[in-house]
Each structure stands twice: as C-alpha cells, then as structure tokens.
Design a protein around this motif. Structure first.
Motif, PDB file in Angstrom:
ATOM      1  N   LEU A  92       0.835  -1.207   0.000  1.00  0.00           N
ATOM      2  CA  LEU A  92       0.000   0.000   0.000  1.00  0.00           C
ATOM      3  C   LEU A  92       0.866   1.253   0.000  1.00  0.00           C
ATOM      4  N   ASP A  93       0.290   2.338  -0.504  1.00  0.00           N
ATOM      5  CA  ASP A  93       0.933   3.644  -0.432  1.00  0.00           C
ATOM      6  C   ASP A  93       0.594   4.226   0.942  1.00  0.00           C
ATOM      7  N   PRO A  94       1.590   4.488   1.786  1.00  0.00           N
ATOM      8  CA  PRO A  94       1.294   4.941   3.152  1.00  0.00           C
ATOM      9  C   PRO A  94       0.634   6.306   3.229  1.00  0.00           C
ATOM     10  N   THR A  95       0.753   7.116   2.185  1.00  0.00           N
ATOM     11  CA  THR A  95       0.207   8.472   2.233  1.00  0.00           C
ATOM     12  C   THR A  95      -1.213   8.583   1.699  1.00  0.00           C
ATOM     13  N   LYS A  96      -1.691   7.561   0.992  1.00  0.00           N
ATOM     14  CA  LYS A  96      -3.045   7.603   0.427  1.00  0.00           C
ATOM     15  C   LYS A  96      -4.058   7.014   1.393  1.00  0.00           C
ATOM     16  N   LYS A  97      -5.285   7.507   1.281  1.00  0.00           N
ATOM     17  CA  LYS A  97      -6.369   6.954   2.085  1.00  0.00           C
ATOM     18  C   LYS A  97      -6.696   5.546   1.608  1.00  0.00           C
ATOM     19  N   LEU A  98      -7.178   4.732   2.520  1.00  0.00           N
ATOM     20  CA  LEU A  98      -7.495   3.346   2.187  1.00  0.00           C
ATOM     21  C   LEU A  98      -8.609   3.242   1.150  1.00  0.00           C
ATOM     22  N   GLU A  99      -9.539   4.177   1.168  1.00  0.00           N
ATOM     23  CA  GLU A  99     -10.633   4.135   0.194  1.00  0.00           C
ATOM     24  C   GLU A  99     -10.108   4.306  -1.237  1.00  0.00           C
ATOM     25  N   GLU A 100      -8.953   4.979  -1.403  1.00  0.00           N
ATOM     26  CA  GLU A 100      -8.338   5.134  -2.723  1.00  0.00           C
ATOM     27  C   GLU A 100      -7.611   3.857  -3.154  1.00  0.00           C
ATOM     28  N   GLN A 101      -7.340   2.968  -2.203  1.00  0.00           N
ATOM     29  CA  GLN A 101      -6.583   1.750  -2.478  1.00  0.00           C
ATOM     30  C   GLN A 101      -7.429   0.493  -2.257  1.00  0.00           C
ATOM     31  N   GLU A 102      -8.742   0.660  -2.324  1.00  0.00           N
ATOM     32  CA  GLU A 102      -9.651  -0.443  -2.020  1.00  0.00           C
ATOM     33  C   GLU A 102      -9.426  -1.659  -2.919  1.00  0.00           C
ATOM     34  N   ASP A 103      -9.091  -1.425  -4.180  1.00  0.00           N
ATOM     35  CA  ASP A 103      -8.840  -2.550  -5.092  1.00  0.00           C
ATOM     36  C   ASP A 103      -7.640  -3.381  -4.641  1.00  0.00           C
ATOM     37  N   GLN A 134     -10.949  -5.256  14.794  1.00  0.00           N
ATOM     38  CA  GLN A 134     -11.551  -3.928  14.721  1.00  0.00           C
ATOM     39  C   GLN A 134     -11.869  -3.608  13.258  1.00  0.00           C
ATOM     40  N   PRO A 135     -13.014  -2.960  13.016  1.00  0.00           N
ATOM     41  CA  PRO A 135     -13.307  -2.547  11.634  1.00  0.00           C
ATOM     42  C   PRO A 135     -12.246  -1.556  11.130  1.00  0.00           C
ATOM     43  N   VAL A 136     -11.927  -1.605   9.844  1.00  0.00           N
ATOM     44  CA  VAL A 136     -10.946  -0.704   9.247  1.00  0.00           C
ATOM     45  C   VAL A 136     -11.660   0.569   8.825  1.00  0.00           C
ATOM     46  N   ASP A 137     -11.121   1.721   9.250  1.00  0.00           N
ATOM     47  CA  ASP A 137     -11.658   3.019   8.870  1.00  0.00           C
ATOM     48  C   ASP A 137     -11.051   3.388   7.515  1.00  0.00           C
ATOM     49  N   MET A 138     -11.862   3.353   6.464  1.00  0.00           N
ATOM     50  CA  MET A 138     -11.386   3.569   5.105  1.00  0.00           C
ATOM     51  C   MET A 138     -10.978   5.024   4.831  1.00  0.00           C
ATOM     52  N   SER A 139     -11.334   5.954   5.729  1.00  0.00           N
ATOM     53  CA  SER A 139     -10.945   7.349   5.534  1.00  0.00           C
ATOM     54  C   SER A 139      -9.538   7.628   6.063  1.00  0.00           C
ATOM     55  N   MET A 140      -8.919   6.642   6.719  1.00  0.00           N
ATOM     56  CA  MET A 140      -7.556   6.805   7.248  1.00  0.00           C
ATOM     57  C   MET A 140      -6.537   6.483   6.151  1.00  0.00           C
ATOM     58  N   THR A 141      -5.316   6.998   6.332  1.00  0.00           N
ATOM     59  CA  THR A 141      -4.229   6.599   5.443  1.00  0.00           C
ATOM     60  C   THR A 141      -3.745   5.219   5.883  1.00  0.00           C
ATOM     61  N   ALA A 142      -3.043   4.544   4.998  1.00  0.00           N
ATOM     62  CA  ALA A 142      -2.529   3.212   5.314  1.00  0.00           C
ATOM     63  C   ALA A 142      -1.569   3.272   6.502  1.00  0.00           C
ATOM     64  N   LYS A 143      -0.770   4.317   6.557  1.00  0.00           N
ATOM     65  CA  LYS A 143       0.187   4.494   7.654  1.00  0.00           C
ATOM     66  C   LYS A 143      -0.540   4.643   8.991  1.00  0.00           C
ATOM     67  N   ASP A 144      -1.624   5.412   9.005  1.00  0.00           N
ATOM     68  CA  ASP A 144      -2.378   5.617  10.247  1.00  0.00           C
ATOM     69  C   ASP A 144      -3.151   4.364  10.653  1.00  0.00           C
ATOM     70  N   ALA A 145      -3.623   3.601   9.681  1.00  0.00           N
ATOM     71  CA  ALA A 145      -4.434   2.419   9.990  1.00  0.00           C
ATOM     72  C   ALA A 145      -3.596   1.224  10.441  1.00  0.00           C
ATOM     73  N   PHE A 146      -2.412   1.031   9.825  1.00  0.00           N
ATOM     74  CA  PHE A 146      -1.636  -0.184  10.086  1.00  0.00           C
ATOM     75  C   PHE A 146      -0.295   0.056  10.772  1.00  0.00           C
ATOM     76  N   GLY A 147       0.038   1.309  11.037  1.00  0.00           N
ATOM     77  CA  GLY A 147       1.310   1.617  11.688  1.00  0.00           C
ATOM     78  C   GLY A 147       2.300   2.193  10.691  1.00  0.00           C
ATOM     79  N   GLU A 148       3.289   2.894  11.222  1.00  0.00           N
ATOM     80  CA  GLU A 148       4.281   3.596  10.404  1.00  0.00           C
ATOM     81  C   GLU A 148       4.919   2.706   9.340  1.00  0.00           C
TER      82      GLU A 148
END
Length: 165
Positions: A92-103, A134-148
């Motif tokens: 994943l791109d750590p700077t993009k939101k998860l909703e942009e990387q859903e595919d 825990q449910p994944v918040d798709m509005s978060m960036t990958a870095k914020d959701a899964f760690g640095e």
C-alpha cells in the motif's frame, strides 16, 4: 570459380574495413542510444548544460501489510461460517487513504475489512467480529491504519458467500 568468389569476398571485406576506418576518424556525437556522425560543417562537440540545483528524485516508500482472507461457506452446522482460506501480503501507499486503495485491499468485488494486532494468530473460523478484530476506517491513510511501517496491525478480509447455499 571458387577462386574468383574468394577474391570478390576479400575485396568486399577490404572495402568495408576501409569505410569503417574513415567513419572512425569522423567526430561523432550521441543521440539517444546510437552514435551518429557529426555533420561536416559542424566541428564543435555539443555542450552539456549542468543545473546547479538538480531536482531530487522522489523516493516513495511502500507499506507491506499481511492480509488474511476469509470466505463464507454454507452447509449444515457446524460447517456454516467464515473460514480462513489464504494469507499473503498487500503493498500500500502509506500516504493515500485506504478508500483510494480499495482494489489493492480486497480480494474480489466486495467484503468487510477488519484489522487484528500484528503477530496475533488469526482464527481458523471467524466467529464474532467484535471479539476477533476492529473494523478498518477507510478514511484513514494506510500508515495511520496499520502503523508507520505496517508493524502494528494485519488486515483481515471477510468475503461473502457466492453462489447457492
């Protein structure tokens, strides 16, 4: 006849060698990946222009996250449920939101996304969503959701049952 053929080949080889040596004496300049003879009226070599502050190359670090896939199954109890079928990694791109990387996150057209703490053994059967992850918040960036560096959580994808029960 054979001697005549050998003489013709020798003459052709000599002409080729002489032409190549004349070409080697001419100044050349590079154009792309090939060398091109410099025109006769141009005696100077092209000048290189160096920039005082060349642009820095952009280095994009990617985030690798472990992904567990669960598929829903039908049938009579106790076989009905959502079972662990595969584990792999997703980049994943750590700077993009998860909703942009859903595919990249999903394995298929639809599903639910959860995260579990890194290193926790995923259950073979996903029983209760609240107890397992825990449910994944798709509005978060990958870095914020899964760690640095993707070291805090692992991804869980719950895929619905397809086809008939």
């Amino acid at each position: 006849a054979t001697l005549l053929l050998l003489l013709l080949l020798l003459k052709q080889l000599l002409n080729t060698t002489i032409n190549n040596s004349k070409m080697a004496e001419q100044p050349v300049y590079e154009k792309g990946a090939e060398e091109v003879p410099m025109p006769k009226d141009q005696t100077e070599e092209p000048q290189l222009v160096l920039h005082s502050n060349p642009p820095e190359p952009e280095v994009l670090s990617m985030l690798e996250v472990k992904r567990h896939i669960y598929n829903a199954r039908g049938g009579a109890p106790p076989y009905r449920g959502t079972y662990h079928t595969a584990t792999g990694t997703v980049v994943l791109d750590p700077t993009k939101k998860l909703e942009e990387q859903e595919d990249d996150l999903m394995e298929g057209p639809s599903g639910k996304l959860f995260k579990i703490p890194k290193g926790k053994e995923p259950p073979s059967k996903w029983e209760d969503e609240e107890d397992c992850g825990q449910p994944v918040d798709m509005s978060m960036t990958a870095k914020d959701a899964f760690g640095e560096s993707g070291d805090a959580f692992e991804l869980v994808v719950l895929l619905p049952m397809r086809g008939m029960d």
